[in-house]
Design a protein around this motif. Structure first.
Motif, mmCIF file in Angstrom:
data_model
loop_
_atom_site.group_PDB
_atom_site.id
_atom_site.type_symbol
_atom_site.label_atom_id
_atom_site.label_comp_id
_atom_site.label_asym_id
_atom_site.label_seq_id
_atom_site.Cartn_x
_atom_site.Cartn_y
_atom_site.Cartn_z
ATOM 1 N N ILE A 1 3.793 -8.753 13.084
ATOM 2 C CA ILE A 1 4.058 -8.394 11.500
ATOM 3 C C ILE A 1 2.854 -8.011 10.824
ATOM 4 O O ILE A 1 1.966 -9.129 10.649
ATOM 5 C CB ILE A 1 4.988 -9.373 10.767
ATOM 6 C CG1 ILE A 1 6.209 -9.645 11.475
ATOM 7 C CG2 ILE A 1 5.004 -8.878 9.512
ATOM 8 C CD1 ILE A 1 7.111 -10.833 10.906
ATOM 9 N N LEU A 2 2.505 -6.951 10.478
ATOM 10 C CA LEU A 2 1.231 -6.382 9.883
ATOM 11 C C LEU A 2 1.475 -5.970 8.113
ATOM 12 O O LEU A 2 2.255 -5.613 7.890
ATOM 13 C CB LEU A 2 0.846 -4.920 10.324
ATOM 14 C CG LEU A 2 -0.557 -4.594 9.845
ATOM 15 C CD1 LEU A 2 -1.794 -5.418 10.472
ATOM 16 C CD2 LEU A 2 -0.788 -3.103 10.343
ATOM 17 N N GLY A 3 0.908 -7.190 7.440
ATOM 18 C CA GLY A 3 0.716 -7.034 6.193
ATOM 19 C C GLY A 3 -0.475 -6.520 5.522
ATOM 20 O O GLY A 3 -1.575 -6.728 5.951
ATOM 21 N N LEU A 4 -0.202 -5.427 4.647
ATOM 22 C CA LEU A 4 -1.237 -4.633 4.087
ATOM 23 C C LEU A 4 -1.185 -4.818 2.358
ATOM 24 O O LEU A 4 0.010 -4.532 2.014
ATOM 25 C CB LEU A 4 -1.333 -3.179 4.401
ATOM 26 C CG LEU A 4 -1.272 -3.156 6.016
ATOM 27 C CD1 LEU A 4 0.060 -2.702 6.492
ATOM 28 C CD2 LEU A 4 -2.376 -2.059 6.400
ATOM 29 N N ILE A 5 -2.006 -5.071 1.768
ATOM 30 C CA ILE A 5 -2.101 -4.607 0.262
ATOM 31 C C ILE A 5 -2.375 -3.104 0.195
ATOM 32 O O ILE A 5 -3.690 -2.548 0.475
ATOM 33 C CB ILE A 5 -3.088 -5.435 -0.317
ATOM 34 C CG1 ILE A 5 -3.097 -6.917 -0.166
ATOM 35 C CG2 ILE A 5 -3.529 -5.239 -1.929
ATOM 36 C CD1 ILE A 5 -2.059 -7.417 -0.976
ATOM 37 N N ALA A 6 -1.382 -2.263 0.064
ATOM 38 C CA ALA A 6 -1.663 -1.062 0.398
ATOM 39 C C ALA A 6 -1.929 0.074 -0.996
ATOM 40 O O ALA A 6 -1.916 1.166 -0.868
ATOM 41 C CB ALA A 6 -0.104 -0.136 0.873
ATOM 42 N N ASP A 7 -2.057 -0.779 -2.109
ATOM 43 C CA ASP A 7 -2.426 -0.042 -3.288
ATOM 44 C C ASP A 7 -3.784 0.183 -3.503
ATOM 45 O O ASP A 7 -4.213 0.559 -4.660
ATOM 46 C CB ASP A 7 -1.745 -0.481 -4.440
ATOM 47 C CG ASP A 7 -2.297 -1.899 -4.921
ATOM 48 O OD1 ASP A 7 -2.723 -2.564 -4.037
ATOM 49 O OD2 ASP A 7 -1.663 -2.466 -5.920
ATOM 50 N N GLN A 8 -4.720 0.046 -2.632
ATOM 51 C CA GLN A 8 -6.146 0.365 -2.881
ATOM 52 C C GLN A 8 -6.518 1.660 -3.117
ATOM 53 O O GLN A 8 -5.941 2.534 -2.545
ATOM 54 C CB GLN A 8 -6.994 -0.191 -1.648
ATOM 55 C CG GLN A 8 -6.903 -1.773 -1.558
ATOM 56 C CD GLN A 8 -7.949 -2.597 -2.010
ATOM 57 O OE1 GLN A 8 -8.406 -2.144 -2.794
ATOM 58 N NE2 GLN A 8 -7.648 -4.025 -1.866
ATOM 59 N N SER A 9 -7.778 1.766 -3.843
ATOM 60 C CA SER A 9 -8.117 3.405 -4.028
ATOM 61 C C SER A 9 -8.757 3.642 -3.057
ATOM 62 O O SER A 9 -9.638 2.828 -2.492
ATOM 63 C CB SER A 9 -8.813 3.590 -5.360
ATOM 64 O OG SER A 9 -8.035 3.379 -6.618
ATOM 65 N N PRO A 10 -8.491 4.987 -2.320
ATOM 66 C CA PRO A 10 -9.413 5.276 -1.136
ATOM 67 C C PRO A 10 -11.055 5.679 -1.377
ATOM 68 O O PRO A 10 -11.087 5.860 -2.812
ATOM 69 C CB PRO A 10 -8.638 6.575 -0.794
ATOM 70 C CG PRO A 10 -7.985 7.067 -1.784
ATOM 71 C CD PRO A 10 -7.590 5.754 -2.727
ATOM 72 N N PRO A 11 -11.901 5.518 -0.546
ATOM 73 C CA PRO A 11 -13.360 5.841 -1.032
ATOM 74 C C PRO A 11 -13.413 7.190 -1.245
ATOM 75 O O PRO A 11 -14.425 7.462 -2.154
ATOM 76 C CB PRO A 11 -13.958 5.393 0.397
ATOM 77 C CG PRO A 11 -13.007 5.652 1.392
ATOM 78 C CD PRO A 11 -11.677 5.229 0.830
ATOM 79 N N GLY A 12 -12.604 8.247 -1.045
ATOM 80 C CA GLY A 12 -12.965 9.522 -1.129
ATOM 81 C C GLY A 12 -11.619 10.447 -0.872
ATOM 82 O O GLY A 12 -10.650 10.039 -0.215
ATOM 83 N N PRO A 13 -11.443 11.766 -1.179
ATOM 84 C CA PRO A 13 -10.660 12.669 -0.973
ATOM 85 C C PRO A 13 -10.053 12.614 0.549
ATOM 86 O O PRO A 13 -9.003 12.775 0.711
ATOM 87 C CB PRO A 13 -10.541 14.082 -1.579
ATOM 88 C CG PRO A 13 -11.874 13.469 -2.770
ATOM 89 C CD PRO A 13 -12.468 12.468 -2.089
ATOM 90 N N PRO A 14 -10.957 12.744 1.395
ATOM 91 C CA PRO A 14 -10.488 13.040 2.776
ATOM 92 C C PRO A 14 -9.827 11.697 3.502
ATOM 93 O O PRO A 14 -8.987 11.780 4.562
ATOM 94 C CB PRO A 14 -11.953 12.937 3.735
ATOM 95 C CG PRO A 14 -12.905 13.336 2.646
ATOM 96 C CD PRO A 14 -12.650 12.600 1.380
#
Length: 291
Positions: free
Chosen positions: A179-192
């Motif tokens: 079971i893989l748990g992620l805090i998925a609301d992080q801002s990405p480092p850039g548009p790509p």
């Protein structure tokens, strides 16, 4: 240095929560009233999310947010020595939908957010899950606190996966069920690295990684968040996003996740990390907005 910090915090963690909350009350006053830590960012974010609410309402949300913010760090100190009985008393949840998906023989992915107290994910949630929990985290720059938080988060068997070294850290678990748990609301480092979706009425960048991993391996995806009945007492909530992510259009899981966050954040706004610069990446017309 690590042993000095750990020893001091361990002794502090032995105090009852009601005593530790006195430290949190003091910290709330200093952080919110005196330092006004990132208060401008907090109020700007609340203005974006809730333009219909009055300035007085948003100030009340901010005040309660800072209370939860300081409580989170004080509670995390308590987690250094708290036993499983403590977590059973202070956290309840129904993760039976996850159990059902796991018992079908598939690995599962759970998307959480920066929802207080997110440190519970690695400590209080595992007893409710049927298999091993892999927790994805961002490494801290400070080596002492990186070592400390790794020790705290893995106390009850969670295997930590570094977001910065995820490919290598996942290698031992390929071909196994997890079971893989992620805090998925992080801002990405850039548009790509971003999927762009509507979030509280404006185009917002979300990390591609969580969705891409689910689509690649066709893992059932669940969303989860916490609510609080009273100080120090939490309930976990989970709902299915999809059990066939590979069949969905690209970006659809992220779009659903953003809508899920909007709903639960609007219902319980003081439980979210408003000091995070969520809208720091500007949208440009050449980016594809997923609707």
């Amino acid at each position: 240095m690590y042993h000095l910090v750990y020893g001091f915090l361990y002794l502090l963690s032995l105090l009852p929560l009601k005593v530790l909350y006195l430290f949190s009350d003091l910290a709330w006053f200093i952080v919110y009233k005196v330092m006004k830590y990132r208060k401008e960012v907090v109020l700007q974010n609340l203005d974006i999310a809730f333009p219909e609410r009055s300035a007085e309402e948003k100030e009340k949300i901010a005040s309660r947010f800072y209370r939860n913010f300081t409580d989170t760090f004080i509670e995390t100190i308590k987690f250094i020595s708290a036993d499983e009985k403590f977590f059973r008393k202070h956290f309840t949840a129904d993760f039976s939908p996850v159990k059902k998906a796991y018992e079908s023989g598939r690995s599962v992915q759970i998307h959480a957010g920066h929802n207080f107290n997110w440190e519970l994910v690695n400590l209080a949630v595992p007893p409710y899950l049927p298999g091993k929990l892999l927790g994805v985290y961002l490494a801290l720059k400070n080596k002492v606190f990186e070592r400390l938080f790794r020790k705290i988060r893995s106390r009850f068997g969670t295997t930590l996966i570094s977001a910065g070294n995820m490919r290598n850290d996942m290698q031992p678990h390929k071909g196994t069920q997890y079971i893989l748990g992620l805090i998925a609301d992080q801002s990405p480092p850039g548009p790509p690295w971003a999927y762009w979706v509507e979030f509280f009425g404006r185009p917002t960048a979300f990390l591609k990684g969580p969705e891409n991993a689910a689509r690649k391996n066709n893992l059932p995806v669940f969303f989860t968040h916490f609510t609080k009945s009273k100080r120090g007492y939490y309930q976990g909530h989970v709902e299915l996003c999809t059990d066939e992510p590979a069949s969905l259009p690209e970006g659809e899981i992220t779009r659903r996740y953003a809508k899920y966050l909007e709903r639960v954040m609007s219902a319980d706004p003081e439980m979210w990390l408003w000091s995070h610069r969520r809208w720091k990446l500007p949208y440009k017309p050449e980016y594809r907005l997923i609707k």
